[in-house]
Design a protein around this motif. Structure first.
Motif, PDB file in Angstrom:
ATOM      1  N   ALA A   1      -1.566  -8.911  -1.696  1.00 45.94           N
ATOM      2  CA  ALA A   1      -1.624  -9.797  -0.356  1.00 45.94           C
ATOM      3  C   ALA A   1      -2.535 -10.831  -0.858  1.00 45.94           C
ATOM      4  O   ALA A   1      -2.841 -11.887  -0.090  1.00 45.94           O
ATOM      5  N   GLY A   2      -3.000 -10.847  -2.129  1.00 47.68           N
ATOM      6  CA  GLY A   2      -4.043 -11.857  -2.425  1.00 47.68           C
ATOM      7  C   GLY A   2      -5.424 -11.820  -1.909  1.00 47.68           C
ATOM      8  O   GLY A   2      -5.851 -12.769  -1.916  1.00 47.68           O
ATOM      9  N   ILE A   3      -5.954 -10.891  -1.315  1.00 42.93           N
ATOM     10  CA  ILE A   3      -7.169 -10.736  -0.740  1.00 42.93           C
ATOM     11  C   ILE A   3      -8.239 -10.089  -1.749  1.00 42.93           C
ATOM     12  O   ILE A   3      -7.970  -9.156  -2.764  1.00 42.93           O
ATOM     13  N   LEU A   4      -9.372 -10.602  -1.807  1.00 42.19           N
ATOM     14  CA  LEU A   4     -10.492 -10.114  -2.527  1.00 42.19           C
ATOM     15  C   LEU A   4     -10.824  -8.779  -2.161  1.00 42.19           C
ATOM     16  O   LEU A   4     -10.641  -8.297  -1.012  1.00 42.19           O
ATOM     17  N   ASN A   5     -10.990  -8.000  -3.251  1.00 37.15           N
ATOM     18  CA  ASN A   5     -11.074  -6.331  -3.036  1.00 37.15           C
ATOM     19  C   ASN A   5     -11.967  -5.675  -3.996  1.00 37.15           C
ATOM     20  O   ASN A   5     -11.957  -6.259  -5.236  1.00 37.15           O
ATOM     21  N   THR A   6     -12.505  -4.666  -3.699  1.00 32.77           N
ATOM     22  CA  THR A   6     -12.906  -3.612  -4.758  1.00 32.77           C
ATOM     23  C   THR A   6     -12.943  -2.451  -4.215  1.00 32.77           C
ATOM     24  O   THR A   6     -12.342  -2.135  -3.086  1.00 32.77           O
ATOM     25  N   LYS A   7     -13.449  -1.533  -5.114  1.00 33.22           N
ATOM     26  CA  LYS A   7     -13.490  -0.174  -4.677  1.00 33.22           C
ATOM     27  C   LYS A   7     -14.764   0.679  -4.697  1.00 33.22           C
ATOM     28  O   LYS A   7     -15.666   0.237  -5.828  1.00 33.22           O
TER      29      LYS A   7
ATOM     30  N   MET B   1      -3.513  -5.371   5.011  1.00 34.55           N
ATOM     31  CA  MET B   1      -3.976  -6.555   4.163  1.00 34.55           C
ATOM     32  C   MET B   1      -3.847  -8.099   4.605  1.00 34.55           C
ATOM     33  O   MET B   1      -4.411  -8.981   4.569  1.00 34.55           O
ATOM     34  N   GLN B   2      -2.515  -7.979   5.017  1.00 35.71           N
ATOM     35  CA  GLN B   2      -1.992  -9.250   5.602  1.00 35.71           C
ATOM     36  C   GLN B   2      -2.974  -9.951   6.697  1.00 35.71           C
ATOM     37  O   GLN B   2      -3.165 -11.163   6.696  1.00 35.71           O
ATOM     38  N   TYR B   3      -3.276  -8.980   7.371  1.00 35.58           N
ATOM     39  CA  TYR B   3      -4.106  -9.398   8.753  1.00 35.58           C
ATOM     40  C   TYR B   3      -5.345  -9.852   8.081  1.00 35.58           C
ATOM     41  O   TYR B   3      -6.036 -10.657   8.405  1.00 35.58           O
ATOM     42  N   LEU B   4      -5.973  -9.052   7.237  1.00 38.28           N
ATOM     43  CA  LEU B   4      -7.409  -9.256   6.660  1.00 38.28           C
ATOM     44  C   LEU B   4      -7.269 -10.809   5.792  1.00 38.28           C
ATOM     45  O   LEU B   4      -8.266 -11.482   5.979  1.00 38.28           O
ATOM     46  N   SER B   5      -6.306 -10.980   5.379  1.00 39.44           N
ATOM     47  CA  SER B   5      -5.916 -12.336   4.768  1.00 39.44           C
ATOM     48  C   SER B   5      -6.013 -13.409   5.578  1.00 39.44           C
ATOM     49  O   SER B   5      -6.710 -14.551   5.418  1.00 39.44           O
ATOM     50  N   LYS B   6      -5.373 -13.250   6.811  1.00 40.22           N
ATOM     51  CA  LYS B   6      -5.407 -14.148   7.748  1.00 40.22           C
ATOM     52  C   LYS B   6      -6.847 -14.496   8.180  1.00 40.22           C
ATOM     53  O   LYS B   6      -7.104 -15.820   8.540  1.00 40.22           O
TER      54      LYS B   6
END
Ligand SMILES: [Zn+2]
Length: 252
Positions: free
Chosen positions: A161-167, A133-138
């Motif tokens: 990590a503060g990234i947009l997500n859903t499931k 998630m940290q990498y995706l945030s970057k």
């Protein structure tokens, strides 16, 4: 307000709050026949497997259709079955995870997000999920948890990590019998109406693609609109998440 404005007002309100569905076709890029999915409406997202001969070709072709693509990142499953090249494993160190994600993304240009292929073991683990998630945030990418285990920590860690997500709410075609696909399609509609939005995942099997080609246009009649995944992800991240559903999921 005069009463004769009421029907108009209701119409406007219903329209602005129409339930939304996003649909993802997983496992794209495994075989040439998967290209039959390109005739689906452009709102349907393709989740493309990395490191395949067709990964780049499919990504570019989808982008030409203004169709969103996401990286379908292989992650370790409990059964360790069908492991794809470049799979993220629990034995990997953080820098190895980042390197695998980097390599995979190179082969799926235009990816706007990531979802997991398999991953019933890896998504339960804090370290690999946090590094991912940290990498995706970057990289400014969102994450869709395919929910291959009810114990997945992906959503919680993506939020941290503060990234947009859903499931994923519904797998449309675990069972390829037409009446089962039909049942799951209607469950997806019910969930979208109940919660305002829902995400379905399907696969490029001919039975599924034929069903979708015939039935996707009926969503409107059900008062549901088919929207691009990034639209749903950015909205649903601010809405109440669908958290309590009992679904039986096979170990993937
Ligand atoms: Zn998959």
């Amino acid at each position: 307000m005069r009463l004769y404005f009421l029907p108009l007002l209701l119409l406007v309100c219903t329209h602005s709050y129409a339930a939304q569905i996003s649909l993802i076709i997983d496992d794209m890029g495994n075989k040439k026949n998967d290209e039959a999915a390109f005739s689906l409406p452009a709102e349907v997202t393709f989740a493309i497997l990395p490191n395949k001969r067709l990964s780049q070709v499919f990504s570019i072709r989808a982008a030409e259709q203004e169709r969103e693509v996401i990286l379908h990142m292989p992650m370790e499953s409990l059964g360790r079955q069908n492991q794809e090249e470049g799979v993220l494993l629990s034995s990997m160190k953080p820098d190895e995870i980042v390197q695998s994600l980097k390599n995979a993304l190179k082969t799926v240009p235009h990816a706007v997000g990531v979802n997991n292929h398999m991953g019933s073991r890896l998504t339960q683990l804090s370290m690999p999920m946090a590094v991912t998630m940290q990498y995706l945030s970057k990289r400014g990418l969102f994450f869709v948890d395919s929910r291959t285990t009810r114990y997945s920590k992906a959503e919680q860690i993506a939020n941290q990590a503060g990234i947009l997500n859903t499931k994923r709410n519904v797998f449309l075609d675990h069972d390829l019998q037409p009446q089962k696909i039909e049942q799951e399609f209607h469950r997806l509609i019910r969930l979208a109406k109940k919660y305002g939005h829902a995400v379905g995942i399907a696969h490029p099997h001919s039975q599924t693609l034929n069903y979708l080609k015939e039935h996707l246009h009926t969503l409107k009649e059900h008062g549901v609109s088919l929207v691009k995944l990034s639209d749903l992800v950015s909205k649903s991240s601010h809405l109440v998440q669908v958290t309590k559903q009992k679904t039986s999921i096979p170990i993937l």
